[in-house]
Scaffold this motif. Structure first.
Motif, PDB file in Angstrom:
ATOM      1  N   GLN A   1       0.820  -1.200   0.000  1.00 18.02           N
ATOM      2  CA  GLN A   1       0.000   0.000   0.000  1.00 18.02           C
ATOM      3  C   GLN A   1       0.861   1.259   0.000  1.00 18.02           C
ATOM      4  O   GLN A   1       0.528   2.248  -0.657  1.00 18.02           O
ATOM      5  N   ILE A   2       1.955   1.207   0.733  1.00 16.28           N
ATOM      6  CA  ILE A   2       2.862   2.357   0.775  1.00 16.28           C
ATOM      7  C   ILE A   2       3.466   2.608  -0.601  1.00 16.28           C
ATOM      8  O   ILE A   2       3.538   3.755  -1.064  1.00 16.28           O
ATOM      9  N   ALA A   3       3.905   1.551  -1.268  1.00 12.03           N
ATOM     10  CA  ALA A   3       4.477   1.693  -2.609  1.00 12.03           C
ATOM     11  C   ALA A   3       3.461   2.298  -3.570  1.00 12.03           C
ATOM     12  O   ALA A   3       3.788   3.186  -4.370  1.00 12.03           O
ATOM     13  N   GLU A   4       2.216   1.823  -3.487  1.00  8.78           N
ATOM     14  CA  GLU A   4       1.168   2.348  -4.370  1.00  8.78           C
ATOM     15  C   GLU A   4       0.874   3.810  -4.079  1.00  8.78           C
ATOM     16  O   GLU A   4       0.750   4.629  -4.990  1.00  8.78           O
ATOM     17  N   GLU A   5       0.771   4.152  -2.765  1.00 10.22           N
ATOM     18  CA  GLU A   5       0.474   5.530  -2.375  1.00 10.22           C
ATOM     19  C   GLU A   5       1.605   6.473  -2.786  1.00 10.22           C
ATOM     20  O   GLU A   5       1.365   7.612  -3.191  1.00 10.22           O
ATOM     21  N   ALA A   6       2.843   6.000  -2.683  1.00 11.93           N
ATOM     22  CA  ALA A   6       4.004   6.823  -3.042  1.00 11.93           C
ATOM     23  C   ALA A   6       4.294   6.808  -4.530  1.00 11.93           C
ATOM     24  O   ALA A   6       5.160   7.562  -5.000  1.00 11.93           O
ATOM     25  N   ASP A   7       3.592   5.938  -5.262  1.00 13.01           N
ATOM     26  CA  ASP A   7       3.779   5.799  -6.708  1.00 13.01           C
ATOM     27  C   ASP A   7       5.216   5.405  -7.052  1.00 13.01           C
ATOM     28  O   ASP A   7       5.867   6.009  -7.904  1.00 13.01           O
ATOM     29  N   VAL A   8       5.698   4.394  -6.333  1.00 16.90           N
ATOM     30  CA  VAL A   8       7.014   3.834  -6.629  1.00 16.90           C
ATOM     31  C   VAL A   8       6.887   2.318  -6.738  1.00 16.90           C
ATOM     32  O   VAL A   8       5.938   1.719  -6.215  1.00 16.90           O
ATOM     33  N   ALA A   9       7.834   1.702  -7.421  1.00 17.56           N
ATOM     34  CA  ALA A   9       7.838   0.247  -7.518  1.00 17.56           C
ATOM     35  C   ALA A   9       8.151  -0.362  -6.152  1.00 17.56           C
ATOM     36  O   ALA A   9       8.851   0.251  -5.340  1.00 17.56           O
ATOM     37  N   ARG A  10       7.624  -1.548  -5.916  1.00 15.47           N
ATOM     38  CA  ARG A  10       7.883  -2.203  -4.632  1.00 15.47           C
ATOM     39  C   ARG A  10       9.380  -2.423  -4.432  1.00 15.47           C
ATOM     40  O   ARG A  10       9.887  -2.303  -3.309  1.00 15.47           O
ATOM     41  N   LYS A  11      10.096  -2.747  -5.507  1.00 12.47           N
ATOM     42  CA  LYS A  11      11.544  -2.937  -5.401  1.00 12.47           C
ATOM     43  C   LYS A  11      12.218  -1.652  -4.941  1.00 12.47           C
ATOM     44  O   LYS A  11      13.139  -1.675  -4.108  1.00 12.47           O
ATOM     45  N   THR A  12      11.764  -0.524  -5.477  1.00  9.61           N
ATOM     46  CA  THR A  12      12.318   0.767  -5.067  1.00  9.61           C
ATOM     47  C   THR A  12      12.060   1.019  -3.587  1.00  9.61           C
ATOM     48  O   THR A  12      12.953   1.455  -2.845  1.00  9.61           O
ATOM     49  N   LEU A  13      10.826   0.720  -3.156  1.00 11.52           N
ATOM     50  CA  LEU A  13      10.490   0.902  -1.748  1.00 11.52           C
ATOM     51  C   LEU A  13      11.404   0.074  -0.853  1.00 11.52           C
ATOM     52  O   LEU A  13      11.974   0.588   0.118  1.00 11.52           O
ATOM     53  N   TYR A  14      11.569  -1.205  -1.189  1.00  7.67           N
ATOM     54  CA  TYR A  14      12.379  -2.087  -0.353  1.00  7.67           C
ATOM     55  C   TYR A  14      13.864  -1.741  -0.423  1.00  7.67           C
ATOM     56  O   TYR A  14      14.605  -2.028   0.523  1.00  7.67           O
ATOM     57  N   ASN A  15      14.298  -1.138  -1.523  1.00  8.14           N
ATOM     58  CA  ASN A  15      15.689  -0.694  -1.611  1.00  8.14           C
ATOM     59  C   ASN A  15      15.972   0.433  -0.606  1.00  8.14           C
ATOM     60  O   ASN A  15      17.074   0.543  -0.059  1.00  8.14           O
ATOM     61  N   HIS A  16      14.953   1.243  -0.372  1.00  5.14           N
ATOM     62  CA  HIS A  16      15.115   2.362   0.558  1.00  5.14           C
ATOM     63  C   HIS A  16      14.789   1.967   1.993  1.00  5.14           C
ATOM     64  O   HIS A  16      15.465   2.381   2.933  1.00  5.14           O
ATOM     65  N   PHE A  17      13.728   1.184   2.158  1.00  6.35           N
ATOM     66  CA  PHE A  17      13.250   0.820   3.488  1.00  6.35           C
ATOM     67  C   PHE A  17      12.864  -0.667   3.501  1.00  6.35           C
ATOM     68  O   PHE A  17      11.872  -1.045   2.875  1.00  6.35           O
ATOM     69  N   PRO A  18      13.628  -1.501   4.208  1.00  8.17           N
ATOM     70  CA  PRO A  18      13.337  -2.943   4.206  1.00  8.17           C
ATOM     71  C   PRO A  18      12.061  -3.307   4.952  1.00  8.17           C
ATOM     72  O   PRO A  18      11.442  -4.325   4.653  1.00  8.17           O
ATOM     73  N   VAL A  19      11.665  -2.478   5.929  1.00  7.81           N
ATOM     74  CA  VAL A  19      10.474  -2.742   6.742  1.00  7.81           C
ATOM     75  C   VAL A  19       9.788  -1.422   7.068  1.00  7.81           C
ATOM     76  O   VAL A  19      10.383  -0.347   6.959  1.00  7.81           O
ATOM     77  N   LYS A  20       8.521  -1.493   7.489  1.00  3.85           N
ATOM     78  CA  LYS A  20       7.762  -0.290   7.841  1.00  3.85           C
ATOM     79  C   LYS A  20       8.433   0.480   8.980  1.00  3.85           C
ATOM     80  O   LYS A  20       8.414   1.717   9.012  1.00  3.85           O
ATOM     81  N   GLU A  21       8.997  -0.254   9.921  1.00  2.00           N
ATOM     82  CA  GLU A  21       9.632   0.384  11.068  1.00  2.00           C
ATOM     83  C   GLU A  21      10.767   1.316  10.651  1.00  2.00           C
ATOM     84  O   GLU A  21      11.022   2.333  11.309  1.00  2.00           O
ATOM     85  N   ALA A  22      11.442   0.974   9.552  1.00  9.42           N
ATOM     86  CA  ALA A  22      12.530   1.819   9.070  1.00  9.42           C
ATOM     87  C   ALA A  22      12.007   3.172   8.592  1.00  9.42           C
ATOM     88  O   ALA A  22      12.704   4.194   8.693  1.00  9.42           O
ATOM     89  N   ILE A  23      10.783   3.191   8.091  1.00  7.76           N
ATOM     90  CA  ILE A  23      10.177   4.453   7.668  1.00  7.76           C
ATOM     91  C   ILE A  23       9.871   5.322   8.878  1.00  7.76           C
ATOM     92  O   ILE A  23      10.113   6.531   8.870  1.00  7.76           O
ATOM     93  N   ILE A  24       9.334   4.694   9.916  1.00  9.98           N
ATOM     94  CA  ILE A  24       9.082   5.423  11.163  1.00  9.98           C
ATOM     95  C   ILE A  24      10.385   6.009  11.703  1.00  9.98           C
ATOM     96  O   ILE A  24      10.444   7.168  12.133  1.00  9.98           O
ATOM     97  N   ASP A  25      11.433   5.212  11.691  1.00  7.28           N
ATOM     98  CA  ASP A  25      12.733   5.664  12.188  1.00  7.28           C
ATOM     99  C   ASP A  25      13.226   6.866  11.389  1.00  7.28           C
ATOM    100  O   ASP A  25      13.725   7.841  11.958  1.00  7.28           O
ATOM    101  N   GLU A  26      13.080   6.809  10.074  1.00 12.15           N
ATOM    102  CA  GLU A  26      13.488   7.928   9.211  1.00 12.15           C
ATOM    103  C   GLU A  26      12.683   9.182   9.541  1.00 12.15           C
ATOM    104  O   GLU A  26      13.232  10.292   9.625  1.00 12.15           O
ATOM    105  N   HIS A  27      11.386   9.000   9.738  1.00 11.17           N
ATOM    106  CA  HIS A  27      10.512  10.133  10.066  1.00 11.17           C
ATOM    107  C   HIS A  27      10.921  10.774  11.391  1.00 11.17           C
ATOM    108  O   HIS A  27      11.045  12.005  11.487  1.00 11.17           O
ATOM    109  N   VAL A  28      11.154   9.949  12.404  1.00 11.88           N
ATOM    110  CA  VAL A  28      11.523  10.465  13.721  1.00 11.88           C
ATOM    111  C   VAL A  28      12.886  11.142  13.671  1.00 11.88           C
ATOM    112  O   VAL A  28      13.096  12.192  14.307  1.00 11.88           O
TER     113      VAL A  28
END
Length: 207
Positions: free
Chosen positions: A43-70
């Motif tokens: 859902q995150i990949a779709e909302e961000a309009d990026v490929a799933r591979k691109t998403l996982y290249n940047h963030f392996p898990v959802k928690e990593a996104i939270i960490d980046e945000h914080v």
């Protein structure tokens, strides 16, 4: 050749940063609207309009996104607070003011705090090392100013003192997250500052 390649590398880094920001924005919007647990990486990949591979290249898990945000919030907080340090008279007042402001945000964001803290502890346990952030940079500057003023001993490296204070405040936050009714977070941080600066020695020295 090196001069010709430099602007290309700059554009690549800028594009990478923009992609990470776009992913973070999309993910945080989803977390807020439908909850962290009910949001998938797809859902995150779709909302961000990026490929799933691109998403996982940047963030392996959802928690990593939270960490980046914080971390982004922490860096912004640090930039805003650096001038404040110079206006305060001593180490104690600097630590009290900065930690009070920092943990005011923590008190209103317990879920994000818990997810981020758990992710960082897991990474540390797996040997990924200690990564400093905005709050650490502020505390490092407070320690440096304190050592220059002779308020903090100079025979211990500032980096070690910062890590020790991180351990203390992290343990307090974990206790608070387990049971927020058990203690008042910002009051406990004030006690922690006293412990850090003055030690555990009883003030009733005559007893």
């Amino acid at each position: 050749m090196e001069q010709r390649n430099a602007p290309v590398e700059g554009r690549m880094e800028r594009k990478k940063k923009e992609t990470r920001q776009k992913i973070c924005k999309a993910a945080m919007d989803l977390f807020q609207s439908q909850g962290f647990n009910d949001t998938t990486m797809e859902q995150i990949a779709e909302e961000a309009d990026v490929a799933r591979k691109t998403l996982y290249n940047h963030f392996p898990v959802k928690e990593a996104i939270i960490d980046e945000h914080v971390r982004g919030l922490s860096r912004g907080f640090a930039e805003e607070s650096l001038k404040t340090l110079q206006e305060l008279p001593d180490t104690k007042s600097r630590l009290l003011v900065i930690l009070d402001r920092l943990y005011e945000w923590v008190e209103i964001s317990p879920e994000l705090t818990g997810i981020c803290l758990g992710y960082r502890l897991k990474n540390a346990y797996q040997g990924e090392g200690y990564k400093s952030g905005g709050s650490q940079s502020l505390i490092s500057e407070i320690i440096r100013l304190g050592q220059e003023a002779g308020e903090i001993r100079q025979d211990i490296q500032a980096e070690l003192l910062v890590k020790q204070l991180d351990i203390l405040r992290g343990s307090v936050v974990m206790d608070w997250l387990n049971d927020p009714s058990k203690l008042e977070l910002r009051k406990e941080m004030a006690k922690l500052v006293d412990l850090f600066l003055n030690g555990a020695k009883s003030r009733n020295e005559g007893n």
